[in-house]
Design an enzyme around this catalytic site. Structure first.
Site, PDB file in Angstrom:
ATOM      1  N   LYS A 154      51.310  37.585  46.948  1.00  0.00           N
ATOM      2  CA  LYS A 154      50.136  37.010  47.193  1.00  0.00           C
ATOM      3  C   LYS A 154      50.059  35.405  46.298  1.00  0.00           C
ATOM      4  O   LYS A 154      49.307  34.648  46.872  1.00  0.00           O
ATOM      5  CB  LYS A 154      49.070  38.021  46.395  1.00  0.00           C
TER       6      LYS A 154
ATOM      7  N   GLN B 269      45.246  45.271  41.316  1.00  0.00           N
ATOM      8  CA  GLN B 269      46.419  45.731  42.206  1.00  0.00           C
ATOM      9  C   GLN B 269      46.692  47.441  41.650  1.00  0.00           C
ATOM     10  O   GLN B 269      46.945  47.655  40.575  1.00  0.00           O
ATOM     11  CB  GLN B 269      47.910  44.959  41.605  1.00  0.00           C
TER      12      GLN B 269
ATOM     13  N   ASP C 128      38.897  42.487  47.664  1.00  0.00           N
ATOM     14  CA  ASP C 128      39.578  43.599  48.579  1.00  0.00           C
ATOM     15  C   ASP C 128      38.466  44.241  49.324  1.00  0.00           C
ATOM     16  O   ASP C 128      38.876  45.299  50.203  1.00  0.00           O
ATOM     17  CB  ASP C 128      40.496  44.663  47.533  1.00  0.00           C
TER      18      ASP C 128
END
Ligand code: NDP
Length: 309
Positions: free
Chosen positions: A53, A97, A120
């Site tokens: 990422k 994460q 997200d």
């Protein structure tokens, strides 16, 4: 002849579209979009995901930083770190994460992320915007799948879409996004009766289950579009024999494990009109959409829609 839906090609298109938007932000807001990734502990798989990422962010000119608290951090201490990121003006997007270590209250942490920085799209506020059809940050994997279907000009409106899986990360947002595109949507899960029959009614079948090649030929209507979200490592030779063709079995024998989706690769190739391979289908889209969401968050926060460029 079924069409292979190439996630790498669509990822490259999305990334190319990101560049002028980043330039626009640099020119008009005086800074690049900013992404903060919170990686707790030393889970090797998470470390790999986070590295790819931040590498993609760097390649595009998105500012990113990774916060790496020790696995022993408490929920309260982590909450404080999230609050700091929430208050930093140059950070537009925060990604926590997952999975977090088991002693940390995951939901409490996810709820603490400011919704406008929730890249997200997992925060209940953003889920609510999605469910009520309002603009907002959308979960990356299902948003990428919609992009894939649209860019291959596969019709969604009026089609019967069956989504297997009801997680907050994939299944539920996928169903809402398909509904927003006017599909008729059925959501299936582990308690669904006659899963095979329901799946066989799908014009668009999305498998987000986490079970290696569970979806075999008897679940697929000939001519359906099949999207395979699953990522499963197969290590059992008998299981590999059920799933892979001889040429790939040789590769399996050499490596001792192979990545497979939730859909049987040979069956889908034989029956679907179009399908995503594993790897190279849905996987590459997720990071591209993360970059797009970071830019979108920055545009909203700086009041700079791309139309200004
Ligand atoms: P979850 O484990 O959170 O959800 C799995 C869902 O599948 C649940 O809703 C579960 O039902 C359902 N399910 C499990 N077993 C069955 C069964 N036998 N029949 C019908 N339904 C079943 O997984 P995620 O949604 O997070 O991920 C799903 C898969 O997608 C995983 O393989 C994951 O690795 C992959 N993934 C890939 C991404 C990518 O970028 N390519 C991104 C995110 C995930 P119930 O709710 O009843 O338990």
């Amino acid at each position: 002849m079924s069409q292979l839906l190439d996630g790498n090609a669509v990822r490259d298109q999305i990334k190319a579209e990101c560049r002028p938007r980043i330039e626009c932000l640099l020119a008009h807001a005086g800074r690049a979009p900013g992404l903060a990734v919170v990686l707790v502990g030393e889970n090797p798989a998470s470390q790999v995901y986070v590295r790819s990422k931040t590498k993609t962010a760097a390649e595009l000119g998105i500012y990113s930083e990774t916060i790496t608290p020790d696995a022993s951090i408490t929920t309260d201490e982590l909450l404080q770190q999230i609050q700091v990121l929430n208050s930093r003006p140059e950070i537009d997007a925060i990604l926590v994460q997952l999975p977090l270590p088991s002693h940390i209250a995951e939901q409490t942490i996810l709820l603490a992320v400011a919704p406008e920085k929730d890249v997200d799209g997992f925060h209940p506020y953003n889920m609510g915007l999605l469910a009520t059809g309002r603009p907002g940050l959308r979960p990356c994997t299902p948003a990428g799948i919609i992009q894939l279907l649209k860019r291959y000009q596969l019709p969604i409106s009026g089609r019967h879409a069956v989504v297997v899986g009801r997680s907050t990360i994939v299944g539920k947002p996928m169903a809402f996004l398909l509904l927003a595109e006017n599909a008729t949507v059925t959501i299936c899960h582990s308690r669904t009766r006659d899963l095979e029959d329901v799946c066989r009614q799908a014009d668009i079948l999305v498998a987000a289950i986490g079970r290696a090649a569970l979806i075999t030929g008897t679940y697929i209507k000939p001519g359906a579009v099949v999207v395979d979200v699953g990522m499963n490592q197969v290590t059992d030779p008998a299981e590999a024999e059920r799933i892979f063709r001889p040429d790939r079995l040789a590769a399996f024998a050499k490596r001792g494990s192979m990545l497979v989706g939730d859909v049987h690769p040979g069956d889908v190739e034989r029956l679907a009109s179009a399908y995503t391979p594993v790897p190279g289908g849905v996987g590459p889209l997720t990071i591209a959409m993360l970059m797009q969401n970071t830019i979108e968050a920055a545009e909203r926060r700086t009041g700079l829609p791309p139309s200004q460029c």
